[in-house]
Every structure is written in C-alpha cells, then in structure tokens.
Design an enzyme around this catalytic site. Structure first.
Site, PDB file in Angstrom:
ATOM      1  CE  LYS A  50      58.755  37.844 -87.587  1.00  0.00           C
ATOM      2  NZ  LYS A  50      59.060  36.671 -86.710  1.00  0.00           N
ATOM      3  CB  SER A 131      57.085  33.835 -88.098  1.00  0.00           C
ATOM      4  OG  SER A 131      57.767  34.483 -87.027  1.00  0.00           O
ATOM      5  CB  SER A 155      60.135  32.499 -85.685  1.00  0.00           C
ATOM      6  OG  SER A 155      58.944  31.767 -85.703  1.00  0.00           O
TER       7      SER A 155
END
Length: 464
Positions: A50, A131, A155
């Site tokens: 990420k 996210s 997330s």
C-alpha cells in the site's frame, strides 16, 4: 513475476482499468533473482505494498496525494525489510483512499489524486472500500500473490470483505508502523491481504516483531508465534463463539448468508452463543476525537522525519497545499483535516482515548468474551459493495462490529463467506488482545467448513 506484470497490464492499465496498482517496482526483476537464494515459503512471492508504506528504491510513498508525489525516501519501512529478508519480491505499490480516508467526511473510498478511483473487480462500478482499496482489488484480481494493507478502523477488513479476499488486522503492536504515513498511533497497524488464511499466516510470520523505533511493538517478539503451526489441522470442536446478531444488519439476503456461515461453524463443532450488544455512542464519538488529535500530531512528526528539506512539514501545510491545488478538492473537501488542525485540547484528547479504549476493550470485547464464556466474536464484516459515487461519497450501511477491534487494538480477521447478488461478503472473527494466532486458526477452520460458494471476479459492471 512476468505473469503478474502481464495481468496488471491487461486488467489494471487497460480493459476494466481497476486502478489498483500505482507503481511497478523497477527493481523487481533483480529482487526476484536475489530471492532465489533465500530458503523459505515466502521466497519469490510477489507482494504489492500500500502506498502509505515506504519502500526503498525509486518509488515514491505518496499516500495518494500530490503533496507527496516526489516523496522518495530511500527507506524501507521495517515491515518491508522483514518481507525482503524472508525472500518476498516487492512488486509495486497499490492505490488507496487518499490519506487513508481521513481527509473528508464525504469521500469516495478508493479515490486518490495520484491514482484515481480504484474499482472492485467483482463489479467495476462498485466500491473496493477503503482505505486499502488497491490492495484488496489487486489481490482479488490476481495482480499479485498478496498485498499489504493498513488499518486504523476498517481499512483492511472492509476492502477484504467487499473484494472477496482474506484480510487480517493484527493486534496493534504486533507489526511495526515506522516509516508508514500515520493517522493514529493508538490504532494504526499494517496487515496481510491474501486469498487464503494460510497465506495471511505466512506473511504474519515475516511481518511480526519488535521494532525499537516503535514503542507499541515492545512485546511483539514475546507475543509472536509461528502463525502457520497447526493451522492446517485447527478445528472448532467445542469452541464457544459469540454471535453479534444486532451487528448483522437487516438485509434478508445478507442475514441468510450469515445464518449459513453460522450453520457451517456449528457443523464444524462450534458452540454458538447469541449476544445482544449495543455499543455506547460515546465510543465512536471519543474515537473520532482521538483520531483528530493524533492525526495532527502524528502526521506532523512523520512529515518532519522525511529526508527531503522541501515539501509539507505539518498538517497545516497539507491543508494549504490542497487549497492551492483544486484538482485535489474537486470531488470532496478536507473538513476532517481542518477539524484535526483545530483539535488541540490535550486533556480532552487524553480523556477521550481512555474512555474509547475502555468502552471497546475492557467493557467491550473483554467483557463480552468473559461474561459469555466465548473465545471469539463473529459478525458480517460489511454489507455488499455500494455503487461508486464521487459526487455524494460513500454509502456505508452500518453492518459489522470491527470498530471494537480497531479502537481496542485487538485482532480482527475477515474471511469470505459468500456473496449477495454476486457481491462478496466477509465473516469477521474477532478475539482478545495478542490472540492473533487463535483468530487465524479459527479463520482457517471456518474456511475449510464453509459451504457457500465464493464468487469469482467478473471484471464487469454489476448486473451485466
């Protein structure tokens, strides 16, 4: 690795254009060659990271924002260094909800100014959630063997649920957060996003451990284990599991799917205990205060730690940058950033953290486990993926109880339990602090007992 690169070219860069991958590691081929010399089950595995986690080399760490588009730090986050030591090949960086979805109260999960809107491979007009949207979408689409996400509250687990994959949020303090763009030192953690619980456990073996630069991980070396040991034979016979019925929502098809998962757990030998639980509204209220206060403090500390002399050094600088760059604010604003900048009451923050932690931990998960004599709590992780709506933002439906684990900092695993109208739904398994291994074992046992079909990505719009 070449197969993954071809797949990224076919479905991420063209075709349905998932926008899940932000950057390819130009050194990946060299790393793959070096990985051949490493012995172990992770050697040569291609993993996406990420893009709020630093990776040494030419790739920037942007958190999805134009403000950090040139943020090439030359540093490996310790969690990345641990993966490399185990032979993992860092394939590239994934898109995310910009600033891990903390900038605006009306954002669209999976959108960033750097990467655009991430799409769900099961229905490309629907959300990949946030996210860690790019990590979830990429794993579901087969763009890498696995990915690493981060979570403050939902997330990892929400993207895992709506993309039909496994997502594990470990106990806060099990995995280092050093050189990870922060929201909250109280709740932030990284974790694996994979296609099976066994793969998540493999990654946890590499990720877990003490980092002297992150005081929250002081106990990690003592608490970690071989997360794969006994996983293949773990069972649920005689295990008492608390069912959070009120957190399952009221959608008939989702409830039917949840009942099927409960029947599978029971058939595997678990004893199910219905629990009527309603969280105090103070818990979420005080959590938000904590996130606002820590966002300003922790973000400023991170920005000031960056090697480059130029660039933003505080949350106030980010707010000013966004105002000067209208492309950042076209779809939604930065009201949460502005609230955080104004949240300066340390005494109020300290009280809010103590109360939210008490309500989620001692009087939340701990009390529910103890009073009902159960080892785990289960609920649906999230509802079906909603349509992407950049104008009006996300449409969360209030399903799940993951905020308990997030605020308390306890382990939370989401495992696919089937689908509603072709849209994946995850089963949340939550346990006590440092009970990460047993939570993974319960997930593996459920995975083997599951009778519902797990959907395959269509790469089409929903209903086509």
């Amino acid at each position: 690795m070449s197969d993954y690169l071809a797949r990224i070219a076919a479905v991420d860069d063209s075709g349905p254009k998932l926008n899940a991958v932000l950057a390819i590691n130009p050194d990946a081929a060299k790393e793959e060659a070096a990985a051949r010399k490493v012995k172990g089950p992770l050697a040569g595995k291609a993993v996406l990271i990420k893009d709020n986690i630093e990776v040494a080399g030419p790739m920037a760490t942007t958190a999805g924002s134009l403000a950090l588009k040139d943020n090439v730090t030359g540093r490996d986050a310790p969690l990345v260094a641990r993966l490399r030591k185990a032979g993992v090949v860092i394939l590239g960086k994934t898109n995310l909800s910009e600033w891990a979805n903390i900038r605006s109260s009306s954002s669209s999960s999976g959108w960033s100014a750097i990467g655009g809107q991430t799409k769900n491979p099961h229905a490309i007009d629907r959300t990949a959630c946030g996210s860690s949207s790019g990590s979830g979408s990429a794993v579901a689409a087969g763009l890498a063997w696995a990915a690493i996400g981060t979570e403050t509250d939902g997330s990892i687990t929400c993207p895992a649920s709506v993309n039909g994959i496994v997502g594990f949020k470990p106990t806060v303090g099990m995995v280092s957060r050093t050189h990870v763009v922060p929201i909250s030192h109280s709740q932030d953690t990284a974790g694996p996003m994979t296609r099976s619980v066994a793969d998540a456990a493999l990654l946890m073996n590499a990720l877990a451990g003490t980092d002297p630069a992150d005081s929250a991980t002081a106990e990690a070396d003592k608490r970690k284990a071989d997360f794969t040991a006994g996983l293949a034979t773990a069972n649920l016979k005689g295990v008492r599991i608390g069912v959070l019925r009120k957190q399952a929502g009221n959608h008939p098809a989702l409830l039917a799917l949840f009942d099927k998962a409960l029947a599978d757990l029971k058939a595997a030998g678990a004893e199910l205990v219905e629990i009527a639980f309603e969280p105090s509204p103070e818990m979420g209220r005080d959590e938000f205060t904590v996130l606002l206060y820590e966002l300003r403090e922790d973000m400023g500390a991170y920005l000031r730690s960056l090697p480059a002399k130029q660039g933003p050094k505080s949350l106030a600088d980010l707010i000013a940058f966004n105002k000067a760059h209208p492309e950042e604010l076209r779809w939604f604003g930065q009201d949460v950033f502005e609230q955080a900048e104004a949240t300066t009451d340390q005494i109020g923050y300290t009280a809010a953290r103590a109360n939210s932690l008490k309500l989620a931990g001692a009087e939340g998960i701990d009390r529910l486990l103890r009073e009902n004599k159960v080892t785990f709590l289960v609920a649906p992780t999230e509802g079906p993926a909603w349509p992407i709506d950049l104008v009006l933002g996300d449409h969360f439906v209030g399903v799940g109880a993951g905020n308990l684990s997030a605020i308390a900092g306890y382990p939370h695993l989401s495992v696919p339990m089937g689908a509603v109208e072709g849209l994946p739904i995850g089963l949340s398994i939550m346990g006590a602090k440092w009970d990460d291994k047993r939570v993974l074992e319960a997930g593996a046992a459920y995975e083997r007992a599951r009778t519902a079909a797990v959907p395959v990505p269509s790469f089409k719009r929903w209903g086509e």
